[in-house]
Structure formats: structure tokens, C-alpha cells
Design an enzyme around this catalytic site. Sequence first.
Site: not given
Length: 401
Positions: A141, A226, A255
Amino acid sequence: MSTTEELIASAEAHSAPTYHPLPVVVATADGAWMTDVEGRRYLDLLAGYSALNFGHGNRRLIEAAKAQLERVTLTSRAFHHDRFAEFCARLAELCGMEMVLPMNTGAEAVESAVKTARKWGYRVKGVPEGMAKVVVAGNNFHGRTTTIISFSTDSEARADFGPYTPGFEIVPYGDLTAMRAAVTENTVAVLLEPIQGEAGVLVPPAGYLAGVRELTRERNVLFVADEIQSGLGRTGRTFACEHEGVVPDMYVLGKALGGGVVPVSAVVSSRAVLGVFRPGEHGSTFGGNPLACAVALEVIAMLRSGEYQRRATELGDHLHRELGQLAGSGRITQVRGRGLWAGIDIDPVYGTGREISEKLMDRGVLVKDTHGSTVRIAPPLVISKEDLDWGLAQLRGVLGA
């Protein structure tokens, strides 16, 4: 004040149905706790999918934002501003890198990493134009843009959004043999999550990341990590890659970099990689804006202290011991994770992940399910041991353990 039911009904009437949130409407939040519009308090064990590593309303971050709000919030990249150079320098230093490409959302940063890898492949590695390949892992994801969902194996994220962007090879996560077979002379990058968050907090086999690092060095391929969910303290280290002593060629961050205050993301790499760009080839109006830089600089300063990494390690060890005991009861079939991050698979006899999440909500605890029977736990790193234990007690109560 509108009620929970009225606000949810209004939201459903006027917003595209892209999410299936739990039926709670948050009005205020502080630390690890949130309060809804009717005054009910909930312990947050999700932390905005790790965007809120430092808790809700962290005073250091709020004060940094307030001070910058009084000065200047946006210049666009058409002009310089006085927070940009320090942000780039401090973030590069934190990562042990040289250059920063700032963006806003995690998906933008992943897109930027893909563009960077392709340009590096053509200009530095010498891959024939239009032939660059990026190897990714199944169950990944990385975001929801059309390019990113083109290399997703999640049918819900992918279906009905084609035609898809070519140039990606998908191999099973954790399978070095498959990875080695997939890398060719036209491969420019391997893009991986060091721990797959949305897939259920999947930790790869020991030695996998180190093996990928060795392979990419051998074949002159960029290793892109990531760390949007796994990075910035969540696993007990600044970056999850550190657990295997691995330094990738490129970090993708987001984030928690914005502290849950503003969206901030970045690609961080060497001059040899990010130096391939020339003015006008990439950019973002809001990327690296003064407000974002001010907040992110405070995040970086907090991480440099090591306090939050230590908390994630100590409380994470406690979390996994407690969940391990609960797994021994048979209610949980598997527990995975690292630091203050766990994916727990619920025995379907006791309910789906969604049902367990709803029952926990009724007891004042907020988590989120994924992939049917899995519940994720990722509290703010500022949570107290007492509050964490209370939340785990509610989980035991829901499961009858």
C-alpha cells in the site's frame, strides 16, 4: 450542537463514499484521547495511521505552527522563504542523506520517488527511454493515485480505475528469490515498505531487507524504502530499515513528518539521485511551504532527542508481550509487528475485524480493521503505560479472554 447521527447522515449525504469510518464523530483531542460531539471519550489506538505519532495537540508542534501562522504560511516555490533551507538540511541530516524533495501527501511522495527513479535510470544508469521498470511487492500500500494503484494487488483499490500505468513488476513480499528473478538490466528501483502496514503490519523475514539491499547494490538498482507509516519512531527506531542495519538509496516519508498538524511529505536521497532534476521538471505549490517546514522542523528536533524511539521500544515490548499472552488464549490466531505497532488476526469465531473494532468503540477504544479479520494497533507514541493497559483490557473484554 448536532448529534453524532445527524452529522454522520449529513456527511453521507454530501461526501463521496470512499471510506467506511466507525460511527464516531470526534470534536476534540489531546494526547492519546479523543472526545466526540456528545462528550464521550475514546482512547486512540490508531494515531491517524501513524500520522499522530506525537499525539493529538502536541504543544511543541502547536506552538511551532502558531508562531509560523503569524509570520507567513505560503510563498509557493516561486520564491524562497526563510524556513526552507533549514528544513531540508535538518531532514537530510536525520536521514543520513544529502538532498530533500518536499511534497505534501504520502502518495505525492511515492509518485515523486517513482519519477526520480525513472529519471535516474535514464540519465545515470542508461536505461533505454521508456523501458524503465520498478519492482514492487504484492499486498503493498503506497497510496491511491492512478499510477500507484496500477501496481496494487488490492482489488478494491484497483478495480474500475484502468487503464493502468505500465512499468511495474510485482513479486511476493519477503521472497528474495522472486525479487532476484524480477530484477533486469532495465530495473531502476525496488520500492518496498520495510513493514507492510495496510496489509496487516506484516514484518518481512529476518534478512530480507538486507538481502534486497545487497541485490540492489549488485545490480545498480535504487532501493526505495517507503517509511511513510513505519518511519519516524513508530517501530522503536527512527526508520524501520535500521532494524536490519540497512540504509536505502531513498527514503519516502510522510504522515508523522507533519506531526498530525499539516500534511508534509518528502523524498530524501543523495545528490547523485535527486540531483538529476532540473528546474521546471517537478514541483508542488504547497510542497515545502513555510508552515509545513516549521512544524516538520519541530518533529525532526523531537526525533533527534531519541525519546520517542525509546518509548516506542519500551511500550512496544510491553504491548507485544501482552498480545502474545492473549494469543495464547486462542482468541487471536497471530500477532505481528514491531515497536508500538501491531497487527492481530482475530479468530473468526469471535467476529470480524470490523465487528471487533465496533465493540471496542462501544468500550471507548478506537482501532481500525483491515482485510477482514485483522485489527491494527498503533497508538500515539506519547501514550502512557496505564492507558495502553486499559485499552488492552478492553480488547480482552471484547474477546472474553
